[in-house]
Write a protein that holds these residues in place. Structure first.
Motif, short mmCIF file in Angstrom:
data_model
loop_
_atom_site.label_atom_id
_atom_site.label_comp_id
_atom_site.label_asym_id
_atom_site.label_seq_id
_atom_site.Cartn_x
_atom_site.Cartn_y
_atom_site.Cartn_z
N ASN A 55 3.46 20.02 -32.26
CA ASN A 55 3.99 20.36 -33.58
C ASN A 55 5.02 21.48 -33.49
O ASN A 55 6.08 21.41 -34.13
N GLY A 58 8.39 20.29 -32.07
CA GLY A 58 9.26 19.64 -33.04
C GLY A 58 10.00 20.64 -33.91
O GLY A 58 11.20 20.49 -34.18
N MET A 189 -1.04 15.71 -35.84
CA MET A 189 0.36 15.84 -35.47
C MET A 189 1.22 15.58 -36.70
O MET A 189 1.02 14.61 -37.43
N ILE A 193 7.60 15.07 -36.89
CA ILE A 193 7.99 15.05 -35.48
C ILE A 193 8.92 13.88 -35.20
O ILE A 193 9.89 14.00 -34.43
N PRO A 254 8.32 20.38 -41.41
CA PRO A 254 7.09 19.89 -40.78
C PRO A 254 5.85 20.59 -41.33
O PRO A 254 4.83 19.93 -41.61
#
Length: 357
Positions: A55, A58, A189, A193, A254
């Motif tokens: 994570n 990304g 996750m 990503i 994210p």
């Protein structure tokens, strides 16, 4: 082969040097460097550490891409930090204030974040092309303004609300969330990503397979030569800053769409500055940036295990800083070495030609 060596050798040397430097620091402090490094590696398989690393990779990757676009144009966009902060708070406010169908809601938040980041980057870009203001100075000032603006927007009498001891924006409804991939006890996750991967692919295609990318790189190498070839250098400065700002605006998504769903006082800061280091480490190449982001995330998350072996976690900061410093030096050393080797090769060829004559 020589070109590949010039790309891979400097970061490899930088990482080895930083490990040696940290090892020496650990020995001086009385700690065992081998135990420390082993603890960091074994910590990856514990709990949600591995997913946390992915994570963070990304997030760092998006930040470094934003910086790299500026670097390609020979622009130092230090303002990525402020651009993603402003984009985060505006996207959170908009996302928490509207109700839209699932999917469309998420898409609107992404577009708002990108536009907000681009708009914040447009100010130093316009100052650069119209008044010649150095982007380093203007973007640093914009970072300070971004901190003040975000603090103002989450005031209780503006868009903020008090939840416990924390002030935050209204929570984004579930229709605006981006689902991730759950690994049970191993964590979840972020779904964003995959957007980060798409951004990397798009960045490579733009820089290597489009006229715009060629003109961007040409203007970065020499704006005078590019102008002589019919390229509007000022337009390229403006466009590169806008694209850089738009990508910077996505850095917080994210976490915003996949975990927090709100902007609060606990906002994660400093990612923009880490992106500068990662872009340098990856030499502005999407593959190199991915490696640098993974390394940075690994050091961040696995460094938590150092407390268990009696080693201060600050050693990770030392390692990250030494990587940045040494990679710059290593690239210059390798460049000069290859230049000297090329000069010797040309000298031998000319000597051979002269001897034959």
């Amino acid at each position: 082969m020589g070109h590949l060596r010039g790309k891979l050798l400097p970061p490899a040397l930088a990482i080895v040097f930083s490990m040696l430097l940290c090892g020496v620091a650990l020995v001086i402090s009385g700690a065992n460097p081998f135990s420390a490094f082993a603890a960091m590696v074994t910590h990856v398989g514990k709990g949600s550490t591995f997913v946390d690393i992915i994570n963070s990779t990304g997030i760092y990757y998006i930040a470094a891409l934003a910086v790299a676009i500026g670097f390609q144009m020979n622009l130092f966009n230090i303002g990525v930090e402020g651009q993603y902060r402003v984009a985060a708070v505006i996207a959170a406010v908009v996302g928490g204030s509207i109700a839209l169908p699932t999917g469309i809601h998420t898409l609107v938040i992404i577009i708002v974040a990108a536009l907000a980041g681009a708009a914040w980057a447009a100010i130093p870009a316009i100052l650069k092309v119209t008044r010649g203001v150095n982007e380093v100075i203007s973007t640093i000032m914009m970072n300070g303004l971004a901190i003040g603006l975000s603090a103002y927007l989450i005031r209780r009498d503006v868009f903020g609300e008090l939840r416990g001891n924390n002030i935050r924006t209204p929570e984004i409804p579930e229709s605006g969330w981006m689902p991730g991939i759950s690994f049970g006890g191993g964590g979840t996750m972020f779904g964003f990503i995959f957007v980060a991967v798409a951004l990397g692919v798009g960045y490579w295609v733009m820089m290597n397979r489009t006229r715009f990318g060629f003109e961007l790189r040409a203007s970065g190498e020499s704006s005078t030569a590019a102008s002589a070839g019919g390229v509007n250098a000022k337009k390229m400065v403006l466009f590169s800053m806008l694209i850089s700002g738009a990508i910077a605006g996505l850095i917080s998504l994210p976490e915003l769409l996949g975990r927090d769903h709100t902007f609060s006082l606990n906002f994660t800061a400093g990612i923009g500055f880490s992106g500068i280091a990662i872009a340098l480490l990856g030499r502005n190449h999407p593959g190199g940036i991915a490696f640098g982001a993974l390394l940075w995330a690994f050091l961040d998350k696995s460094g938590l295990a150092l407390d268990n072996v009696g080693v201060p976690r600050e050693i990770v900061t030392i390692m990250q800083g030494s990587i940045v410093l040494s990679v710059v030096v290593a690239y210059e050393v390798v460049r000069r070495f290859e230049l000297a080797a090329e000069q010797r090769r040309v000298g031998r060829e000319l000597g051979t030609v002269g001897g034959a004559a």
